[in-house]
Design a protein around this motif. Sequence first.
Motif, PDB file in Angstrom:
ATOM      1  N   ALA A   8     -19.827  24.906  14.975  1.00 33.64           N
ATOM      2  CA  ALA A   8     -18.847  25.424  16.403  1.00 33.64           C
ATOM      3  C   ALA A   8     -20.061  26.453  16.680  1.00 33.64           C
ATOM      4  N   PHE A   9     -19.839  27.205  18.185  1.00 38.03           N
ATOM      5  CA  PHE A   9     -20.873  28.063  19.187  1.00 38.03           C
ATOM      6  C   PHE A   9     -19.662  28.967  19.813  1.00 38.03           C
ATOM      7  N   ILE A  10     -19.816  30.162  19.301  1.00 38.58           N
ATOM      8  CA  ILE A  10     -18.654  30.780  20.126  1.00 38.58           C
ATOM      9  C   ILE A  10     -19.309  31.622  20.850  1.00 38.58           C
ATOM     10  N   PHE A  11     -19.095  31.889  22.225  1.00 37.57           N
ATOM     11  CA  PHE A  11     -19.234  32.955  22.620  1.00 37.57           C
ATOM     12  C   PHE A  11     -18.516  33.755  23.246  1.00 37.57           C
ATOM     13  N   VAL A  12     -19.410  35.288  23.408  1.00 37.13           N
ATOM     14  CA  VAL A  12     -18.488  36.069  24.742  1.00 37.13           C
ATOM     15  C   VAL A  12     -18.122  36.214  26.055  1.00 37.13           C
ATOM     16  N   ALA A  13     -17.312  36.367  26.894  1.00 36.50           N
ATOM     17  CA  ALA A  13     -17.418  35.683  28.266  1.00 36.50           C
ATOM     18  C   ALA A  13     -16.769  36.592  28.947  1.00 36.50           C
ATOM     19  N   PRO A  14     -16.392  37.224  30.093  1.00 36.10           N
ATOM     20  CA  PRO A  14     -15.247  37.857  30.785  1.00 36.10           C
ATOM     21  C   PRO A  14     -14.271  37.198  30.631  1.00 36.10           C
ATOM     22  N   ASN A  15     -13.014  37.086  30.571  1.00 35.70           N
ATOM     23  CA  ASN A  15     -11.716  36.888  30.352  1.00 35.70           C
ATOM     24  C   ASN A  15     -12.189  34.731  29.551  1.00 35.70           C
ATOM     25  N   GLY A  16     -12.588  35.480  28.945  1.00 34.98           N
ATOM     26  CA  GLY A  16     -12.441  34.164  27.949  1.00 34.98           C
ATOM     27  C   GLY A  16     -11.972  33.725  27.559  1.00 34.98           C
ATOM     28  N   ALA A  36     -15.207  29.589  24.349  1.00 31.21           N
ATOM     29  CA  ALA A  36     -15.679  31.445  25.078  1.00 31.21           C
ATOM     30  C   ALA A  36     -14.496  32.252  24.353  1.00 31.21           C
ATOM     31  N   VAL A  37     -14.620  33.264  23.916  1.00 30.13           N
ATOM     32  CA  VAL A  37     -13.534  34.084  23.578  1.00 30.13           C
ATOM     33  C   VAL A  37     -14.276  35.396  24.742  1.00 30.13           C
ATOM     34  N   SER A  38     -12.758  35.842  24.597  1.00 35.58           N
ATOM     35  CA  SER A  38     -12.815  37.629  25.960  1.00 35.58           C
ATOM     36  C   SER A  38     -13.306  38.942  24.883  1.00 35.58           C
ATOM     37  N   ASN A  39     -13.781  38.304  23.554  1.00 31.70           N
ATOM     38  CA  ASN A  39     -13.710  40.014  22.884  1.00 31.70           C
ATOM     39  C   ASN A  39     -14.202  40.108  20.938  1.00 31.70           C
ATOM     40  N   TYR A  40     -14.254  40.678  20.679  1.00 28.84           N
ATOM     41  CA  TYR A  40     -14.733  40.106  19.207  1.00 28.84           C
ATOM     42  C   TYR A  40     -13.299  40.017  18.157  1.00 28.84           C
ATOM     43  N   GLU A  41     -12.129  40.570  19.013  1.00 32.22           N
ATOM     44  CA  GLU A  41     -11.288  40.303  18.243  1.00 32.22           C
ATOM     45  C   GLU A  41     -10.874  38.446  18.675  1.00 32.22           C
ATOM     46  N   GLN A  42     -10.573  38.051  19.201  1.00 28.98           N
ATOM     47  CA  GLN A  42     -10.397  36.315  20.076  1.00 28.98           C
ATOM     48  C   GLN A  42     -11.139  36.136  18.640  1.00 28.98           C
ATOM     49  N   ALA A  43     -12.899  36.035  18.359  1.00 24.72           N
ATOM     50  CA  ALA A  43     -13.236  35.254  17.909  1.00 24.72           C
ATOM     51  C   ALA A  43     -12.884  35.325  16.126  1.00 24.72           C
ATOM     52  N   GLU A  44     -12.791  36.786  16.037  1.00 27.06           N
ATOM     53  CA  GLU A  44     -12.538  36.745  14.405  1.00 27.06           C
ATOM     54  C   GLU A  44     -11.656  36.242  14.229  1.00 27.06           C
ATOM     55  N   ILE A  45      -9.320  36.024  15.208  1.00 24.64           N
ATOM     56  CA  ILE A  45      -9.001  34.922  14.958  1.00 24.64           C
ATOM     57  C   ILE A  45      -8.748  33.959  15.705  1.00 24.64           C
ATOM     58  N   LEU A  46     -10.092  33.675  16.141  1.00 25.45           N
ATOM     59  CA  LEU A  46     -10.381  31.944  16.377  1.00 25.45           C
ATOM     60  C   LEU A  46     -11.145  31.307  15.470  1.00 25.45           C
ATOM     61  N   ALA A  47     -12.089  31.806  14.072  1.00 27.80           N
ATOM     62  CA  ALA A  47     -13.006  30.884  13.409  1.00 27.80           C
ATOM     63  C   ALA A  47     -12.128  30.607  12.365  1.00 27.80           C
ATOM     64  N   PRO A  48     -11.026  30.937  11.883  1.00 23.27           N
ATOM     65  CA  PRO A  48     -11.042  30.461  10.901  1.00 23.27           C
ATOM     66  C   PRO A  48      -9.914  29.399  11.268  1.00 23.27           C
ATOM     67  N   GLU A  49      -8.861  29.207  12.986  1.00 22.84           N
ATOM     68  CA  GLU A  49      -8.608  27.707  13.434  1.00 22.84           C
ATOM     69  C   GLU A  49      -9.488  26.719  13.288  1.00 22.84           C
ATOM     70  N   LEU A  50     -10.794  27.350  13.610  1.00 22.09           N
ATOM     71  CA  LEU A  50     -11.853  26.066  13.818  1.00 22.09           C
ATOM     72  C   LEU A  50     -11.681  25.701  12.265  1.00 22.09           C
ATOM     73  N   VAL A  51     -11.851  26.551  11.634  1.00 20.29           N
ATOM     74  CA  VAL A  51     -12.487  25.951  10.026  1.00 20.29           C
ATOM     75  C   VAL A  51     -11.179  24.699   9.789  1.00 20.29           C
ATOM     76  N   GLU A  52      -9.977  26.216   9.887  1.00 24.04           N
ATOM     77  CA  GLU A  52      -8.897  25.126   8.904  1.00 24.04           C
ATOM     78  C   GLU A  52      -8.173  23.599  10.417  1.00 24.04           C
ATOM     79  N   LYS A  53      -8.497  23.860  11.323  1.00 23.78           N
ATOM     80  CA  LYS A  53      -7.640  22.406  12.334  1.00 23.78           C
ATOM     81  C   LYS A  53      -9.034  21.836  12.745  1.00 23.78           C
ATOM     82  N   GLU A  54     -10.251  21.952  12.941  1.00 25.77           N
ATOM     83  CA  GLU A  54     -11.334  21.262  13.416  1.00 25.77           C
ATOM     84  C   GLU A  54     -12.284  20.756  12.201  1.00 25.77           C
ATOM     85  N   GLY A  55     -11.865  21.189  11.417  1.00 28.82           N
ATOM     86  CA  GLY A  55     -12.662  21.046  10.102  1.00 28.82           C
ATOM     87  C   GLY A  55     -14.044  21.080  10.705  1.00 28.82           C
ATOM     88  N   ILE A  56     -14.819  22.930  10.503  1.00 23.95           N
ATOM     89  CA  ILE A  56     -16.024  23.132  11.012  1.00 23.95           C
ATOM     90  C   ILE A  56     -16.575  24.277   9.710  1.00 23.95           C
TER      91      ILE A  56
END
Length: 102
Positions: A8-16, A36-56
């Motif tokens: 996965a490539f996670i990038f910060v974008a306004p209103n991501g 895309a995420v809009s801040n660090y907190e979203q990335a922290e929540i997203l990352a484990p979901e990608l690992v668990e649900k997408e097999g990243i």
Amino acid sequence: MSNPLKAAFIFVAPNGDPKKDRNWVITEGVELLSVAVSNYEQAEILAPELVEKEGIVAIELCGGFGSAGTARVAAAVDVPVGAVRFDIHPGLDNVSGDKIFS
């Protein structure tokens, strides 16, 4: 042939919005999910979901993540986390995400 790397490539974008601002690029050796995420907190929540649900199995972060942001995402998962590095990021008014999101 072995299975392709799922990364996965996670990038910060306004209103991501990680629920809708995402796309797969699939090649013979790599399946890459760009999100895309809009801040660090979203990335922290997203990352484990990608690992668990997408097999990243590997995550790369855009240059908008400073050292603190990279550390936060890395602490949230048990897969390798890398980062593109900018001391200042042109997409974030030439400052580090650490200055904005920390």
